[in-house]
Design a protein around this motif. Structure first.
Motif, PDB file in Angstrom:
ATOM      1  N   LEU A   1       5.734  -0.332   8.083  1.00  0.00           N
ATOM      2  CA  LEU A   1       5.268  -0.819   9.469  1.00  0.00           C
ATOM      3  C   LEU A   1       4.717   0.327  10.147  1.00  0.00           C
TER       4      LEU A   1
ATOM      5  N   LEU B   1       3.394   3.020   9.186  1.00  0.00           N
ATOM      6  CA  LEU B   1       2.155   3.595   8.736  1.00  0.00           C
ATOM      7  C   LEU B   1       0.970   2.650   8.496  1.00  0.00           C
ATOM      8  N   LEU B   2       1.267   1.300   9.159  1.00  0.00           N
ATOM      9  CA  LEU B   2       0.326   0.271   9.177  1.00  0.00           C
ATOM     10  C   LEU B   2      -0.737   0.628   9.995  1.00  0.00           C
ATOM     11  N   GLY B   3      -1.846   0.761   9.870  1.00  0.00           N
ATOM     12  CA  GLY B   3      -2.843   1.084  10.989  1.00  0.00           C
ATOM     13  C   GLY B   3      -4.099   0.293  11.366  1.00  0.00           C
TER      14      GLY B   3
ATOM     15  N   SER C   1       0.774  -1.319  -0.107  1.00  0.00           N
ATOM     16  CA  SER C   1      -0.011   0.057  -0.085  1.00  0.00           C
ATOM     17  C   SER C   1       1.006   1.221   0.002  1.00  0.00           C
TER      18      SER C   1
ATOM     19  N   SER D   1       9.104   2.303   7.544  1.00  0.00           N
ATOM     20  CA  SER D   1       8.112   3.286   7.288  1.00  0.00           C
ATOM     21  C   SER D   1       6.817   2.764   6.981  1.00  0.00           C
TER      22      SER D   1
ATOM     23  N   TYR E   1       4.468   1.158  -1.090  1.00  0.00           N
ATOM     24  CA  TYR E   1       5.343   1.327  -1.915  1.00  0.00           C
ATOM     25  C   TYR E   1       4.892   0.524  -3.415  1.00  0.00           C
TER      26      TYR E   1
END
Lengths: 122, 301
Positions: free
Chosen positions: A96, A98-100, A57, A94, A59
């Motif tokens: 990881l 931005l994984l929400g 999601s 990064s 890259y």
């Protein structure tokens, strides 16, 4: 005199110094996943798939294709050790960060440790 | 070692939520956080700037910061969403209740004014929509010379993929213009699961095009300079400040305080205090004057 005695009794130092002269091939990350509902169980395959989804999601296809390995995974604490080529560390980290979300519930990756030698993270 | 700070935790009236938020921040290693009160300035009508809730009413016990064995430090911050130039009032008395003052400009003209003239500590960058204007080098350089920092929040990027694109775009545009020098990265979330650790944030800031060192500064030393800048705003260049002491309640204690501030010889002053009470009265009168004089000015204008 007493002080020297104490010194002699002390056990040898247990630490070890590792010098890496060239830039290392791999970097190791110890991460744990925090979920909104603490009871949720994940298998190692699902865990890796979640990380790959995060990479994709942020890259795209190229990012998702970057090779990384899941070395260990503890199902009860959701803690894992990842191995990644040094060049891909910033990208993996990064994504990881931005994984929400995991299956419509909030989640967060807590990066516990980042190291260039595996013996300390494991 | 630098201390990590997160200068944007939005205020929530929900005490339990705020508690978990602060505990998470402390656990992640943030040693200073700021609770943010947002004020939307409107053109019409009388505007009420919210007063910060006293800390002892918000939290019962300060959580201990992980790895430092010290309680977390909590500050108050006011963010004014300005849509018109006169929304920011210089030296308004309401601003003084806050430790940090920030503005969120919405147009290019306001951004220019905020960088050039507004006496604030932080300028927020829009992250939830396309930038309404381009950043120009002149105001950004002026802001840098005045020590004003630009703030990028990352929480929206976690929530939604469209917001993530805007956050990255605007962050990239900003860093392109000021070379990543005076940028701070903060969370801007009231949910504990949207908070990230300081090193995660520093790594994330590298996506904006900042170098490793600049990114780490964005969560540590740049935040510290925001706090120091805020101090200088309250005082005269950070050297002298005046405190209005209450006259009636506990006159002895307050008097000794003011004396030690004014004169450089506290022991002799103490002696005087024991010898005659009339002396201390005159001293306190002198020290009380500047604030009251200021008050008269503001009421006259």
């Amino acid at each position: 005199k007493e002080r020297t005695d104490i010194k002699l009794k002390m056990p040898p130092a247990v630490y070890e110094r590792v010098v890496v002269k060239n830039s290392p091939v791999y970097q190791y990350m110890k991460v744990s996943l925090v979920l909104e509902k603490a009871q949720t169980k994940l298998t190692a395959v699902e865990f890796k798939h979640l990380i790959t989804t995060g990479l994709k999601s942020l890259y795209g296809e190229v990012g998702a294709a970057f090779p990384f390995d899941l070395l260990t995974f503890e199902e009860d604490t959701l803690t894992a050790v990842l191995r990644i080529y040094s060049r891909g560390l910033v990208r993996l980290w990064s994504s990881l960060t931005l994984l929400g979300f995991f299956q419509q519930q909030r989640c967060a990756f807590r990066v516990l440790q980042v190291s260039r030698t595996s013996s300390y993270t494991l | 070692m630098s201390l990590f700070m997160d200068l944007n935790l939005p205020f929530t009236a929900d005490k339990k939520r705020l508690k978990t938020l602060l505990e998470t921040a402390a656990h992640l290693g943030f040693s200073t956080v700021a609770i943010n009160y947002v004020h939307k300035a409107q053109s019409k009508g009388k505007q009420e700037i919210p007063k910060p809730t006293p800390l002892d009413q918000l939290v019962d016990e300060l959580p201990i910061v992980q790895g430092r064995s010290r309680p977390i430090k909590i500050l108050n911050r006011l963010t004014i969403l300005v849509t018109d130039t006169n929304h920011y009032r210089t030296n308004a008395a309401e601003y003084k209740a806050y430790d940090i003052l920030a503005v969120h400009p919405t147009t290019e003209k306001l951004f220019h004014a905020a960088c050039m003239t507004f006496d604030v500590d932080i300028i927020c960058i829009t992250i939830t929509e396309r930038l309404p204007f381009f950043f120009k080098r002149a105001p950004i350089n002026a802001a840098r010379e005045r020590g004003v920092m630009f703030e990028v929040c990352y929480a929206a990027a976690i929530r939604d993929s469209t917001m993530r694109r805007y956050t990255l775009t605007n962050g990239l545009a900003l860093v392109e213009r000021n070379n990543g020098k005076n940028v701070i990265i903060s969370s801007g979330t009231d949910k504990a699961l949207e908070l990230r650790g300081p090193y995660d944030v520093a790594n994330l800031a590298q996506l904006f095009g900042m170098s490793e060192a600049e990114a780490k500064d964005g969560v540590s030393s740049n935040c510290r300079s925001v706090l120091l800048h805020a101090e200088t705003r309250k005082t005269a260049s950070g050297i002298i400040y005046t405190v209005k002491t209450p006259k009636d309640t506990e006159p002895k204690e307050t008097d000794t305080d003011t004396i030690s501030m004014v004169t450089d010889e506290p022991p002799s002053a103490k002696k005087r205090k024991t010898s005659a009470e009339t002396d201390t009265d005159t001293v306190s009168m002198v020290t009380d004057e500047p604030p009251s004089a200021k008050k008269q000015k503001t009421s006259a204008s």
